[in-house]
Write a protein that holds these residues in place. Structure first.
Motif, PDB file in Angstrom:
ATOM      1  N   VAL A 168      28.192  38.801  34.936  1.00 41.90           N
ATOM      2  CA  VAL A 168      29.022  39.280  33.828  1.00 41.90           C
ATOM      3  C   VAL A 168      29.342  40.760  34.040  1.00 41.90           C
ATOM      4  N   ALA A 169      30.378  41.215  33.335  1.00 44.69           N
ATOM      5  CA  ALA A 169      30.750  42.638  33.366  1.00 44.69           C
ATOM      6  C   ALA A 169      30.653  43.145  31.921  1.00 44.69           C
ATOM      7  N   PRO A 170      29.448  43.526  31.490  1.00 50.72           N
ATOM      8  CA  PRO A 170      29.259  43.825  30.062  1.00 50.72           C
ATOM      9  C   PRO A 170      30.098  45.010  29.582  1.00 50.72           C
ATOM     10  N   VAL A 171      30.708  44.813  28.419  1.00 48.92           N
ATOM     11  CA  VAL A 171      31.376  45.900  27.702  1.00 48.92           C
ATOM     12  C   VAL A 171      30.872  45.829  26.264  1.00 48.92           C
ATOM     13  N   ARG A 172      31.144  46.875  25.478  1.00 48.22           N
ATOM     14  CA  ARG A 172      30.652  46.949  24.092  1.00 48.22           C
ATOM     15  C   ARG A 172      29.163  46.594  24.023  1.00 48.22           C
ATOM     16  N   VAL A 173      28.402  47.222  24.914  1.00 48.27           N
ATOM     17  CA  VAL A 173      26.961  46.964  24.959  1.00 48.27           C
ATOM     18  C   VAL A 173      26.297  47.715  23.804  1.00 48.27           C
ATOM     19  N   GLY A 216      23.902  43.156  21.501  1.00 46.14           N
ATOM     20  CA  GLY A 216      24.235  42.384  22.702  1.00 46.14           C
ATOM     21  C   GLY A 216      25.420  42.997  23.410  1.00 46.14           C
ATOM     22  N   PHE A 217      26.252  42.165  23.983  1.00 51.45           N
ATOM     23  CA  PHE A 217      27.410  42.681  24.705  1.00 51.45           C
ATOM     24  C   PHE A 217      28.489  41.608  24.779  1.00 51.45           C
ATOM     25  N   VAL A 218      29.646  42.036  25.261  1.00 48.09           N
ATOM     26  CA  VAL A 218      30.766  41.132  25.496  1.00 48.09           C
ATOM     27  C   VAL A 218      31.006  41.110  26.999  1.00 48.09           C
ATOM     28  N   ASP A 219      31.277  39.922  27.544  1.00 50.01           N
ATOM     29  CA  ASP A 219      31.623  39.873  28.977  1.00 50.01           C
ATOM     30  C   ASP A 219      33.082  40.300  29.136  1.00 50.01           C
TER      31      ASP A 219
END
Ligand SMILES: NC(=O)c1ccc[n+]([C@@H]2O[C@H](COP(=O)([O-])OP(=O)(O)OC[C@H]3O[C@@H](n4cnc5c(N)ncnc54)[C@H](OP(=O)(O)O)[C@@H]3O)[C@@H](O)[C@H]2O)c1
Length: 388
Positions: A129-134, A138-141
């Protein structure tokens, strides 16, 4: 490889938490693949694990649930872009599942190894995954191929910050959370649209978990007119759930009680849909297309169908609406409040079949595809047998 059934619905879940500081030895990724043009053709493939790029993280897929819901993802893999979440080699798809995963490697500054999350996963041993909004939730992929796909499927919730999480109910969460989530959204949609004043709420495929979760929520509201439609083989089980005001078989539709009605169609069976519309005609206030458990009996929508045109209920659209109005956390908290008593209730009847290894995953998948489904049971699976 093994598949076993537990007499007890929810034994303590297995843990495969690795020490956070230790780097995992890279091996091949294992994928359970399904041929897009013939869902009965499936195989297990190994692919070399790619080195992570900066900003990426590697999740180990620890365990996931499998029910008719996942078969619908495969049936509509192309039409609804379900194949696009976890792309595979040309002609093959990875059927999305819901489950738990752990960050086992990371090149992301804000996401360390060891984090345990719940979310939408491939039936594979790992997912990059490439996490954003960590954040603490949690996070968004943010992987480019997922950017245009419904946001509701791209979030990964850290277990310790998830208001629905209870370590005693991990199996139930994998299996039932996405189904309950949808049922909660349908219940909310009916309330929001003033449809709960209908005399009868007719739910097809009443024995399935999505249907019984909705009936549970409606019963909790005190709606006495919830009518479950099921096959004759599922009738006794469905009545025994105790959440439907009445249970009828598909052959009895023409003699269902009258009044203003709402139809929640989870079977997707053309004959059932046509018969319900014919029974209620202009008395039918809304007809929602939710699922396709009878995917072998779907048919064309006749122009002459009496009553309203069936409207597709797409859960991510309702998630987006309520998240705009309440915030994602506000939505999650409301769902968690209803989730906990629901899980306690399912503990009284749901039996879980455990399986690990490729053969067990394939067998469970093919059983579901061919309708060999005991409504009282559901599968929790792991693709690989990992070292303890
Ligand atoms: N729109 C959305 O956003 C959304 C979200 C979540 C789930 N769903 C849909 O809800 C549906 C239910 O999923 P689930 O996981 O809750 O199901 P499940 O519990 O695994 O479903 C089992 C039931 O499916 C029916 N069934 C399946 N195959 C059959 C066959 N060959 N012949 C006869 N009956 C068969 C039976 O019900 P009966 O005998 O009672 O008919 C059976 O008890 C899925 O189609 C899923 O995609 C939609």
């Amino acid at each position: 490889m093994n598949a076993s059934s537990t007499g007890q619905p929810y034994p303590p879940p297995p843990r495969s938490v690795r020490p956070a500081g230790r780097r995992r030895v890279r091996s091949a990724r294992v994928d359970f693949l399904v041929a897009k043009d013939d869902l009965h053709r499936c195989r297990v493939a190994e692919a070399a694990e790619r080195e992570l790029e900066p900003g990426q993280a590697l999740l180990s897929v620890d365990a996931f649930g499998l029910s008719a819901n996942n078969i619908t993802y495969a049936m509509f893999g192309e039409a609804m872009s379900y194949w696009s979440f976890f792309p595979a080699e040309e002609g093959w798809g990875r059927v999305p599942v819901w489950g738990f995963a752990q960050v086992i490697d990371s090149r992301h500054d804000s996401l360390g190894r060891g984090a345990r999350v719940y979310g939408y996963l491939p039936p594979s041993s790992t997912l990059t995954v490439a996490p954003v909004r960590v954040g603490e939730h949690g996070f968004v992929d943010g992987s480019p191929h997922r950017a245009a796909l419904p946001a509701a499927y791209n979030s990964y919730a850290r277990v310790e910050a998830d208001p629905s999480y209870d370590p005693r109910h991990e199996y139930a969460q994998m299996l039932l959370r996405p189904l309950f989530f949808t049922s909660w959204l349908i219940d909310d949609f009916l309330d929001d649209g003033g449809l709960l004043s209908a005399d009868v709420v007719v739910i097809s495929s009443a024995s399935c978990k999505t249907a019984s979760a909705l009936a549970f929520l409606l019963a909790r509201r005190g709606h006495g007119g919830v009518l479950g439609l099921t096959s004759s083989r599922g009738a006794e089980f469905t009545r025994g759930l105790g959440v439907y005001g009445e249970v009828a078989s598909y052959e009895e539709i023409s003699s269902l009680p009258g009044g203003r009605a709402v139809f929640i169609d989870i079977a997707g069976d053309a004959g059932v849909r046509d018969a319900v519309h014919d029974r209620y005609r202009e008395q039918l206030a809304h007809s929602a297309v939710v699922g396709a458990t009878h995917h072998d009996k779907m048919g064309q929508l006749p122009e002459s169908l009496p009553g309203p045109r069936p409207a597709f209920f797409f859960a991510p659209d309702r998630v987006a609406k309520r998240a705009r109005e309440w915030g994602r956390e506000g939505l999650e908290e409301r769902i968690a409040e209803a989730w906990h008593p629901y899980v306690e209730w399912t503990g009284g009847w749901l039996q879980i079949t455990h399986g690990s290894g490729a053969e067990a995953v394939e067998r469970a998948y093919l059983d579901l595809l061919d309708g060999r489904i005991d409504p009282a049971r559901a599968h929790v699976l792991t693709l690989t047998t990992r070292p303890p």
